[in-house]
Design an enzyme around this catalytic site. Sequence first.
Site, PDB file in Angstrom:
ATOM      1  N   ASP A 126       0.812  -1.221   0.000  1.00 18.11           N
ATOM      2  CA  ASP A 126       0.000   0.000   0.000  1.00 18.11           C
ATOM      3  C   ASP A 126       0.845   1.270   0.000  1.00 18.11           C
ATOM      4  OD1 ASP A 126      -2.436   1.316  -0.052  1.00 18.11           O
ATOM      5  OD2 ASP A 126      -2.621   1.396   2.122  1.00 18.11           O
ATOM      6  N   CYS A 180     -21.417 -11.341  -5.006  1.00 19.64           N
ATOM      7  CA  CYS A 180     -22.294 -10.444  -4.248  1.00 19.64           C
ATOM      8  C   CYS A 180     -23.777 -10.707  -4.526  1.00 19.64           C
ATOM      9  CB  CYS A 180     -21.970  -8.989  -4.576  1.00 19.64           C
ATOM     10  SG  CYS A 180     -20.391  -8.423  -3.934  1.00 19.64           S
ATOM     11  N   CYS A 186     -23.845  -3.479   1.933  1.00 25.24           N
ATOM     12  CA  CYS A 186     -22.766  -2.496   2.062  1.00 25.24           C
ATOM     13  C   CYS A 186     -23.193  -1.138   1.530  1.00 25.24           C
ATOM     14  CB  CYS A 186     -21.504  -2.996   1.362  1.00 25.24           C
ATOM     15  SG  CYS A 186     -21.669  -3.296  -0.419  1.00 25.24           S
ATOM     16  N   CYS A 190     -23.949   2.752   4.100  1.00 22.62           N
ATOM     17  CA  CYS A 190     -23.035   3.896   4.079  1.00 22.62           C
ATOM     18  C   CYS A 190     -23.722   5.150   4.626  1.00 22.62           C
ATOM     19  CB  CYS A 190     -22.530   4.148   2.657  1.00 22.62           C
ATOM     20  SG  CYS A 190     -21.375   5.541   2.556  1.00 22.62           S
ATOM     21  N   CYS A 233     -13.813   4.197   8.766  1.00 24.35           N
ATOM     22  CA  CYS A 233     -15.209   3.766   8.896  1.00 24.35           C
ATOM     23  C   CYS A 233     -15.279   2.308   8.473  1.00 24.35           C
ATOM     24  CB  CYS A 233     -16.106   4.627   8.013  1.00 24.35           C
ATOM     25  SG  CYS A 233     -17.861   4.151   8.028  1.00 24.35           S
ATOM     26  N   CYS A 236     -19.440  -0.453   5.887  1.00 23.39           N
ATOM     27  CA  CYS A 236     -19.697  -1.285   4.711  1.00 23.39           C
ATOM     28  C   CYS A 236     -18.997  -2.634   4.803  1.00 23.39           C
ATOM     29  CB  CYS A 236     -19.316  -0.553   3.426  1.00 23.39           C
ATOM     30  SG  CYS A 236     -17.551  -0.205   3.244  1.00 23.39           S
TER      31      CYS A 236
END
Length: 336
Positions: A126, A180, A186, A190, A233, A236
């Site tokens: 990352d 999914c 998800c 939000c 956060c 989700c």
Amino acid sequence: MEAQARAIGFAKVGVTRPDALPELPARLAAFLEAGHHGQMGWMAERTSWRANPAALWPEARSVIMLAELYTPETDPLAVLDQPERAAVSVYAQGRDYHDLVKKRLKQLGRWMLERAPGHQIKVFVDTAPVMEKPLAQAAGLGWQGKHTNLLSRDLGSWFFLGAIFTTLPLPPDQPEREHCGSCRSCLDSCPTGAFPAPFRLDARRCISYLTIEHKGPVDPELRPLMGNRIYGCDDCLAVCPWNKFAQAGSEMRYRGIIDAPLLADLAGLDDPAFRARFSGSPIKRIGRDRFIRNVLYAIGNSGLPKLHPVAAALLQDPDPTVADAAQWACTRLDKA
């Protein structure tokens, strides 16, 4: 290699080719053209590398993608019902994952090179123009869900990604397909409506972006929607039904530095105290001022008049964004 990766601490490993994602340039261009990256100007830099892993290191023949678990032990959303406490994303509650994952990647890389002398590796966590999530899907680790994060049928949502680029020509694994279905959990969870459509994220409305990447004051329209989330956060991720298959994480260093602390205690941190409190934590990189800005938004959202003096003490803060956040919090609490 899989057995060795697991022995080192990784939960899953897969292999893909650097040129396995011909659709990346168009996807990245559309994201940037829409302005969905907000202030993250680095995403628009070195796009020739970010959109084409094969260009990042032309000598590489394989990309090994690895997953490391940080599965929470308790419900990460429970703190949202405790307005005097701060909600911190699960991944940031302990030691910085960049350091821990990179050490494991290097350890696995050394093991590989001992068995393949003459070859080379480069490791990424990352911190380089590498699109880890599409590469991880191509390597079969999981798929990018409707929230654009990677998830897995056997790991759930809670894992970090690391990449080893190597000159070794390794057989690639089958890419994972999307699972999914019709689920919208998800998207509907939000708080700020950051998903303009399934599989699309507008970072400018994402609380993780707003609390970590966004510099300066946050749009007043969005501040009330942030609740007591002061760093990241998890909404989700936490609501994904695939988490019922999540495996427990074994690395205890991903916990313990911060866990639902009182907002009043955090608001009083000056710069030296902030640096000392979050030494070794990913939180440290946003700096004291942005952190206190987030804490003040949470205080303003608390509805607790007893926190008014805490906010008022920062009305004259040298940082104008902190002072603005303090004024906003006091006004909100006056109304409460």
